[in-house]
Design a protein around this motif. Structure first.
Motif, PDB file in Angstrom:
ATOM      1  N   GLY A  44       0.939  -1.193   0.132  1.00 48.51           N
ATOM      2  CA  GLY A  44      -0.213   0.068   0.077  1.00 48.51           C
ATOM      3  C   GLY A  44       0.873   1.199   0.067  1.00 48.51           C
ATOM      4  O   GLY A  44       1.979   1.373   0.264  1.00 48.51           O
ATOM      5  N   PRO A  45       0.175   2.446  -0.143  1.00 46.55           N
ATOM      6  CA  PRO A  45       1.024   3.639  -0.195  1.00 46.55           C
ATOM      7  C   PRO A  45       1.352   3.905   1.046  1.00 46.55           C
ATOM      8  O   PRO A  45       1.108   3.500   2.307  1.00 46.55           O
ATOM      9  N   ALA A  46       2.486   4.825   1.081  1.00 42.23           N
ATOM     10  CA  ALA A  46       2.923   5.502   2.134  1.00 42.23           C
ATOM     11  C   ALA A  46       1.764   6.171   3.252  1.00 42.23           C
ATOM     12  O   ALA A  46       0.985   6.496   2.743  1.00 42.23           O
ATOM     13  N   VAL A  47       1.972   6.116   4.709  1.00 42.15           N
ATOM     14  CA  VAL A  47       0.791   6.567   5.277  1.00 42.15           C
ATOM     15  C   VAL A  47       1.312   7.834   6.296  1.00 42.15           C
ATOM     16  O   VAL A  47       2.640   8.133   6.270  1.00 42.15           O
ATOM     17  N   ASP A  48       0.638   8.544   7.069  1.00 39.30           N
ATOM     18  CA  ASP A  48       0.956   9.405   8.071  1.00 39.30           C
ATOM     19  C   ASP A  48       1.976   8.863   9.036  1.00 39.30           C
ATOM     20  O   ASP A  48       1.704   8.177  10.026  1.00 39.30           O
ATOM     21  N   THR A  49       3.212   9.451   9.205  1.00 38.52           N
ATOM     22  CA  THR A  49       4.337   8.732   9.957  1.00 38.52           C
ATOM     23  C   THR A  49       3.957   9.430  11.364  1.00 38.52           C
ATOM     24  O   THR A  49       4.543   8.577  12.265  1.00 38.52           O
ATOM     25  N   GLU A  50       3.336  10.344  11.612  1.00 37.64           N
ATOM     26  CA  GLU A  50       3.213  10.799  12.998  1.00 37.64           C
ATOM     27  C   GLU A  50       2.075   9.960  13.678  1.00 37.64           C
ATOM     28  O   GLU A  50       2.465   9.292  14.828  1.00 37.64           O
ATOM     29  N   LEU A  51       1.339   8.956  12.892  1.00 36.93           N
ATOM     30  CA  LEU A  51       0.695   7.762  13.660  1.00 36.93           C
ATOM     31  C   LEU A  51       1.251   6.421  13.664  1.00 36.93           C
ATOM     32  O   LEU A  51       1.171   5.785  14.542  1.00 36.93           O
ATOM     33  N   LEU A  52       2.585   6.565  12.984  1.00 32.56           N
ATOM     34  CA  LEU A  52       3.265   5.320  12.844  1.00 32.56           C
ATOM     35  C   LEU A  52       4.005   5.362  14.304  1.00 32.56           C
ATOM     36  O   LEU A  52       4.248   4.049  14.902  1.00 32.56           O
ATOM     37  N   VAL A  53       4.818   6.087  14.649  1.00 33.06           N
ATOM     38  CA  VAL A  53       5.719   6.355  15.588  1.00 33.06           C
ATOM     39  C   VAL A  53       5.302   7.529  16.518  1.00 33.06           C
ATOM     40  O   VAL A  53       5.434   8.769  16.094  1.00 33.06           O
ATOM     41  N   ARG A  54       4.980   7.063  17.761  1.00 35.62           N
ATOM     42  CA  ARG A  54       4.717   8.129  18.777  1.00 35.62           C
ATOM     43  C   ARG A  54       5.890   8.627  19.656  1.00 35.62           C
ATOM     44  O   ARG A  54       6.942   7.832  19.650  1.00 35.62           O
ATOM     45  N   ASP A  55       5.948   9.619  20.583  1.00 36.11           N
ATOM     46  CA  ASP A  55       6.983   9.889  21.421  1.00 36.11           C
ATOM     47  C   ASP A  55       7.118   8.846  22.502  1.00 36.11           C
ATOM     48  O   ASP A  55       8.186   8.389  22.561  1.00 36.11           O
TER      49      ASP A  55
END
Length: 226
Positions: A44-55
């Protein structure tokens, strides 16, 4: 030909014509295949990286300035995740010092002990024993998985074996903040479109379902090469 036979043949002809029309319409509305579903390609296409890795996301491997981050949404009671585990461990070994590997919780509702297992892993992580408990869950899944009764005592046994402070472990497992932490990962996964486990991303691009070692290594190599 008698009258009844003629009526019967006429009805059969009408049915055949109707089936033909339905087949034509189905071919017009069904999407054409996009490729071999088992091919070693991204899913699939790239996604929102902010949702992938949180602090507060947990890293199994963290490499300063690494250009590649692999994220896995997983369920400790999921048999497919157990099958994927040795592949992920081999990737971690072969790319040690080169890539980041991030663990995200995604306990599926149909697994009675998946969320408690995630809580046990989270409690271990709070005592700097994330990797030990993560590995223990998959290595022993056949002993406790797919059971409806609570496996809390089994998970406590793992904590004792690892050498955790048991009072702190129990407090963390039972803390509302722990459940909220796990469900926050789950919510991020749902927003990203995760529907099952394991779901794996390489630099924000979702891989095929249960990628082979070669498929995953190929994607990582491409990203490392820039």
């Amino acid at each position: 030909m008698n009258k009844n036979l003629g009526i019967t043949l006429g009805l059969l002809g009408a049915v055949i014509v109707a089936l033909g029309v339905l087949l034509v319409l189905n071919n017009r509305t069904s999407p054409a295949p996009t490729g071999d579903p088992d091919a070693d390609t991204a899913g699939g296409p790239a996604v929102d990286t902010e949702l992938l890795v949180r602090d507060d996301s947990h890293y199994l491997d963290r490499v300063e300035d690494s250009p590649v981050t692999v994220v896995e949404f997983l369920d400790f009671e999921c048999e497919a995740c157990r099958a994927q585990f040795p592949i992920m461990e081999q990737i971690r070994e072969d790319y040690e010092g080169e890539i980041n590997v991030v663990l995200r919780y995604f306990p599926l509702p149909g697994h009675a002990n998946s969320e408690p297992a995630a809580a046990a892993v989270e409690a271990a992580a709070q005592q700097d024993a994330l990797e030990e408990m993560y590995a223990r869950m998959f290595e022993t899944q056949g002993e406790w998985g797919e059971r409806q009764e609570s496996q809390a005592e089994v998970f406590e046994g793992f904590a004792e074996d690892i050498g955790l402070d048991m009072e702190e472990f129990t407090e963390t497992v039972e803390a509302p903040e722990t459940l909220a932490r796990i469900r926050s990962d789950f919510d991020d996964g749902q927003e990203l479109g995760v529907r099952g486990t394991p779901t794996i991303y390489v630099n924000g691009t979702q891989t095929q379902s249960m990628p082979s070692y070669d498929a995953l290594a190929s994607l990582i190599d491409q990203e490392l090469a820039g």
